[in-house]
Write a protein that holds these residues in place. Structure first.
Motif, PDB file in Angstrom:
ATOM      1  N   PHE A  65     101.133 -23.782  -4.362  1.00  0.00           N
ATOM      2  CA  PHE A  65     100.711 -22.581  -5.081  1.00  0.00           C
ATOM      3  C   PHE A  65      99.284 -22.745  -5.585  1.00  0.00           C
ATOM      4  CE2 PHE A  65     100.154 -19.799  -8.680  1.00  0.00           C
ATOM      5  CZ  PHE A  65     100.808 -18.634  -8.307  1.00  0.00           C
ATOM      6  N   ARG A  66      98.976 -23.903  -6.145  1.00  0.00           N
ATOM      7  CA  ARG A  66      97.641 -24.141  -6.674  1.00  0.00           C
ATOM      8  C   ARG A  66      96.580 -24.032  -5.578  1.00  0.00           C
ATOM      9  NH1 ARG A  66      95.797 -26.571 -11.211  1.00  0.00           N
ATOM     10  NH2 ARG A  66      97.938 -27.100 -11.822  1.00  0.00           N
ATOM     11  N   GLU A  67      96.855 -24.648  -4.446  1.00  0.00           N
ATOM     12  CA  GLU A  67      95.892 -24.618  -3.339  1.00  0.00           C
ATOM     13  C   GLU A  67      95.667 -23.189  -2.849  1.00  0.00           C
ATOM     14  OE1 GLU A  67      95.294 -26.592   1.136  1.00  0.00           O
ATOM     15  OE2 GLU A  67      97.177 -26.844   0.043  1.00  0.00           O
ATOM     16  N   ASP A  68      96.755 -22.439  -2.721  1.00  0.00           N
ATOM     17  CA  ASP A  68      96.642 -21.073  -2.230  1.00  0.00           C
ATOM     18  C   ASP A  68      95.938 -20.179  -3.244  1.00  0.00           C
ATOM     19  OD1 ASP A  68      97.712 -19.366   0.118  1.00  0.00           O
ATOM     20  OD2 ASP A  68      98.212 -18.168  -1.646  1.00  0.00           O
ATOM     21  N   ALA A  69      96.250 -20.369  -4.528  1.00  0.00           N
ATOM     22  CA  ALA A  69      95.618 -19.567  -5.574  1.00  0.00           C
ATOM     23  C   ALA A  69      94.127 -19.869  -5.683  1.00  0.00           C
ATOM     24  CB  ALA A  69      96.311 -19.811  -6.909  1.00  0.00           C
ATOM     25  N   GLU A  70      93.753 -21.126  -5.492  1.00  0.00           N
ATOM     26  CA  GLU A  70      92.334 -21.476  -5.532  1.00  0.00           C
ATOM     27  C   GLU A  70      91.569 -20.750  -4.436  1.00  0.00           C
ATOM     28  OE1 GLU A  70      92.437 -25.712  -5.358  1.00  0.00           O
ATOM     29  OE2 GLU A  70      92.522 -25.953  -7.546  1.00  0.00           O
ATOM     30  N   LEU A  71      92.175 -20.647  -3.257  1.00  0.00           N
ATOM     31  CA  LEU A  71      91.532 -19.896  -2.185  1.00  0.00           C
ATOM     32  C   LEU A  71      91.450 -18.419  -2.542  1.00  0.00           C
ATOM     33  CD1 LEU A  71      90.318 -19.540   0.601  1.00  0.00           C
ATOM     34  CD2 LEU A  71      92.634 -19.511   1.563  1.00  0.00           C
ATOM     35  N   GLY A  72      92.525 -17.872  -3.100  1.00  0.00           N
ATOM     36  CA  GLY A  72      92.512 -16.471  -3.499  1.00  0.00           C
ATOM     37  C   GLY A  72      91.430 -16.172  -4.511  1.00  0.00           C
ATOM     38  N   ARG A  73      91.277 -17.043  -5.484  1.00  0.00           N
ATOM     39  CA  ARG A  73      90.215 -16.826  -6.467  1.00  0.00           C
ATOM     40  C   ARG A  73      88.838 -16.936  -5.819  1.00  0.00           C
ATOM     41  NH1 ARG A  73      89.126 -19.298 -12.533  1.00  0.00           N
ATOM     42  NH2 ARG A  73      87.209 -18.124 -12.824  1.00  0.00           N
ATOM     43  N   ALA A  74      88.682 -17.899  -4.911  1.00  0.00           N
ATOM     44  CA  ALA A  74      87.395 -18.050  -4.221  1.00  0.00           C
ATOM     45  C   ALA A  74      87.044 -16.806  -3.417  1.00  0.00           C
ATOM     46  CB  ALA A  74      87.433 -19.278  -3.313  1.00  0.00           C
ATOM     47  N   LEU A  75      88.069 -16.120  -2.898  1.00  0.00           N
ATOM     48  CA  LEU A  75      87.832 -14.901  -2.119  1.00  0.00           C
ATOM     49  C   LEU A  75      87.528 -13.701  -3.006  1.00  0.00           C
ATOM     50  CD1 LEU A  75      90.641 -15.200   0.589  1.00  0.00           C
ATOM     51  CD2 LEU A  75      88.180 -15.492   0.926  1.00  0.00           C
ATOM     52  N   GLY A  76      87.803 -13.809  -4.304  1.00  0.00           N
ATOM     53  CA  GLY A  76      87.478 -12.731  -5.227  1.00  0.00           C
ATOM     54  C   GLY A  76      88.657 -12.008  -5.828  1.00  0.00           C
ATOM     55  N   TYR A  77      89.875 -12.521  -5.633  1.00  0.00           N
ATOM     56  CA  TYR A  77      91.049 -11.863  -6.209  1.00  0.00           C
ATOM     57  C   TYR A  77      91.099 -12.084  -7.721  1.00  0.00           C
ATOM     58  CZ  TYR A  77      93.025 -10.540  -1.739  1.00  0.00           C
ATOM     59  OH  TYR A  77      93.229  -9.936  -0.522  1.00  0.00           O
ATOM     60  N   ALA A  78      91.685 -11.105  -8.415  1.00  0.00           N
ATOM     61  CA  ALA A  78      91.767 -11.159  -9.874  1.00  0.00           C
ATOM     62  C   ALA A  78      92.971 -11.953 -10.353  1.00  0.00           C
ATOM     63  CB  ALA A  78      91.842  -9.747 -10.442  1.00  0.00           C
ATOM     64  N   GLY A  79      94.019 -12.030  -9.530  1.00  0.00           N
ATOM     65  CA  GLY A  79      95.238 -12.687  -9.961  1.00  0.00           C
ATOM     66  C   GLY A  79      96.184 -12.876  -8.788  1.00  0.00           C
ATOM     67  N   LYS A  80      97.422 -13.204  -9.090  1.00  0.00           N
ATOM     68  CA  LYS A  80      98.380 -13.611  -8.073  1.00  0.00           C
ATOM     69  C   LYS A  80      99.719 -12.911  -8.263  1.00  0.00           C
ATOM     70  CE  LYS A  80      98.812 -16.923  -4.817  1.00  0.00           C
ATOM     71  NZ  LYS A  80      98.072 -16.759  -3.547  1.00  0.00           N
ATOM     72  N   LEU A  81     100.336 -12.523  -7.171  1.00  0.00           N
ATOM     73  CA  LEU A  81     101.720 -12.082  -7.198  1.00  0.00           C
ATOM     74  C   LEU A  81     102.614 -13.300  -7.409  1.00  0.00           C
ATOM     75  CD1 LEU A  81     101.818  -9.656  -4.114  1.00  0.00           C
ATOM     76  CD2 LEU A  81     101.315  -9.092  -6.499  1.00  0.00           C
ATOM     77  N   CYS A  82     103.556 -13.203  -8.321  1.00  0.00           N
ATOM     78  CA  CYS A  82     104.440 -14.322  -8.636  1.00  0.00           C
ATOM     79  C   CYS A  82     105.893 -13.905  -8.416  1.00  0.00           C
ATOM     80  CB  CYS A  82     104.260 -14.766 -10.085  1.00  0.00           C
ATOM     81  SG  CYS A  82     102.584 -15.327 -10.493  1.00  0.00           S
ATOM     82  N   ILE A  83     106.649 -14.780  -7.764  1.00  0.00           N
ATOM     83  CA  ILE A  83     108.054 -14.477  -7.514  1.00  0.00           C
ATOM     84  C   ILE A  83     108.971 -15.486  -8.197  1.00  0.00           C
ATOM     85  CG2 ILE A  83     107.683 -13.178  -5.391  1.00  0.00           C
ATOM     86  CD1 ILE A  83     108.312 -15.719  -3.820  1.00  0.00           C
ATOM     87  N   HIS A  84     108.384 -16.346  -9.028  1.00  0.00           N
ATOM     88  CA  HIS A  84     109.168 -17.285  -9.821  1.00  0.00           C
ATOM     89  C   HIS A  84     108.437 -17.491 -11.146  1.00  0.00           C
ATOM     90  CE1 HIS A  84     111.041 -21.035 -11.200  1.00  0.00           C
ATOM     91  NE2 HIS A  84     112.047 -20.731 -10.396  1.00  0.00           N
ATOM     92  N   PRO A  85     109.177 -17.572 -12.260  1.00  0.00           N
ATOM     93  CA  PRO A  85     108.514 -17.729 -13.565  1.00  0.00           C
ATOM     94  C   PRO A  85     107.581 -18.925 -13.649  1.00  0.00           C
ATOM     95  CG  PRO A  85     110.822 -17.169 -13.863  1.00  0.00           C
ATOM     96  CD  PRO A  85     110.643 -17.410 -12.400  1.00  0.00           C
ATOM     97  N   ALA A  86     107.894 -20.008 -12.932  1.00  0.00           N
ATOM     98  CA  ALA A  86     107.057 -21.205 -12.997  1.00  0.00           C
ATOM     99  C   ALA A  86     105.671 -20.966 -12.413  1.00  0.00           C
ATOM    100  CB  ALA A  86     107.743 -22.367 -12.279  1.00  0.00           C
ATOM    101  N   GLN A  87     105.522 -19.944 -11.592  1.00  0.00           N
ATOM    102  CA  GLN A  87     104.224 -19.669 -10.981  1.00  0.00           C
ATOM    103  C   GLN A  87     103.259 -18.977 -11.941  1.00  0.00           C
ATOM    104  OE1 GLN A  87     105.388 -17.353  -7.524  1.00  0.00           O
ATOM    105  NE2 GLN A  87     105.635 -19.190  -6.259  1.00  0.00           N
ATOM    106  N   VAL A  88     103.771 -18.405 -13.008  1.00  0.00           N
ATOM    107  CA  VAL A  88     102.939 -17.618 -13.926  1.00  0.00           C
ATOM    108  C   VAL A  88     101.886 -18.478 -14.604  1.00  0.00           C
ATOM    109  CG1 VAL A  88     102.932 -16.255 -16.042  1.00  0.00           C
ATOM    110  CG2 VAL A  88     104.670 -15.833 -14.281  1.00  0.00           C
ATOM    111  N   ALA A  89     102.296 -19.601 -15.180  1.00  0.00           N
ATOM    112  CA  ALA A  89     101.343 -20.464 -15.888  1.00  0.00           C
ATOM    113  C   ALA A  89     100.261 -20.966 -14.947  1.00  0.00           C
ATOM    114  CB  ALA A  89     102.078 -21.639 -16.527  1.00  0.00           C
TER     115      ALA A  89
END
Length: 304
Positions: free
Chosen positions: A212-236
């Motif tokens: 999740f961290r690796e994928d979110a880092e790429l998403g932020r690098a691309l300019g996304y504001a946030g992430k879709l989460c399908i488990h509570p642990a992903q929120v933090a």
């Protein structure tokens, strides 16, 4: 009617949610627990989380309606969205009966053209509702027409759905995600050009925070504001990776303070921490502070 993104129909300073946590619309027990992980917003899902049969969809609607009502009452500061089925699906019209003006907005998946957005707006108006739309761009046509879709005034947020996009194209999802990089970048670009905050793709590996961290880092690098989460642990993790760190916030404040002092003294150019400062650096600092203070309003709709 479509208007320019700077029109009065779209307020400035739209919130940038870092996390959007989903729960199935037929699980009142899980919906009640959504606030526990402190997401920026939540989505009660009548689409992918519900089996695609008329019986299952019909059974989920009253559960989702009542659970949304209870959640809004129990957590009044938490923005609650409801995701309906796609506008051209046989379930869309009945899903509208679940929507209420207390919702922060409606999530509409698989939008493919601006006309789809207008159809949603008209359908809402017929039901006596005005709700902002969180647009799902998750087909080839949706990505292709992303800019025109996001220019619609009713669209206030967006997300890119990699799983449905890949299926639509007849492709295959891979661990590296190269197959969706072009589309993921296109949606981020359209979001930037239209001023609509976009949320990045789902990570289906629920027990793999490194993934999740690796994928979110790429998403932020691309300019996304946030992430879709399908488990509570992903929120933090989403908040950590898409929010400004204390060090970034402090540095941004110091840089803008130095810029103010330089301007007061009549200096057009100045250095900060050994670097010559230019306007892009100042813009980046202002964006960090805006992100740090952004909040997602709860009440997005009105009843006509």
């Amino acid at each position: 009617m479509s208007t320019n993104v700077r029109s009065a129909g779209r307020p400035s300073g739209l919130a940038r949610p870092r996390s959007l946590l989903f729960a199935p619309g037929n699980r009142a027990d899980l919906i009640a627990k959504l606030p526990r992980s402190a997401p920026d917003a939540v989505v009660i899902d009548l689409e992918d989380a519900i089996p695609g049969t008329p019986e299952a969809k019909a059974a989920a609607r009253p559960v989702a309606r009542d659970a949304a009502r209870d959640l809004i009452a129990a957590a009044p500061h938490l923005p609650v969205f409801l995701r309906v089925n796609a506008v051209h699906s046989p379930y869309f019209a009945e899903d509208l009966h679940v929507l209420t003006p207390e919702l922060a907005g409606v999530v509409v998946p698989k939008l493919e053209r601006a006309d789809d957005v207008r159809q949603v707006v008209n359908a809402l108006a017929t039901s006596g509702l005005t709700l902002p739309i969180l647009a799902g761009l998750e087909t080839g046509a949706g990505v292709w027409h992303a800019h025109e879709i996001l220019r619609e005034d009713a669209v206030r947020w967006a997300y890119f759905g990699a799983e449905d996009y890949t299926t639509d194209l007849g492709g295959r999802r891979t661990p590296g995600g190269l197959e969706v990089l072009y589309a993921r970048s296109q949606v981020a670009l359209a979001a930037r050009l239209t001023g609509v905050p976009a949320l990045d793709i789902v990570v289906t590996a629920l027990n793999d925070p490194a993934r999740f961290r690796e994928d979110a880092e790429l998403g932020r690098a691309l300019g996304y504001a946030g992430k879709l989460c399908i488990h509570p642990a992903q929120v933090a993790l989403a908040h950590e990776l898409f929010g400004a760190t204390p060090a970034e916030t402090a540095r941004a404040r110091a840089l803008l303070a130095a810029a103010h002092d330089a301007a007061t003294q009549g200096h057009g150019a100045f250095s900060f921490e050994g670097q010559m400062v230019d306007e892009p650096m100042l813009a980046a600092a202002r964006a960090i502070l805006a992100q740090d203070h952004a909040g997602l309003p709860h009440a997005g709709g009105t009843h006509e």
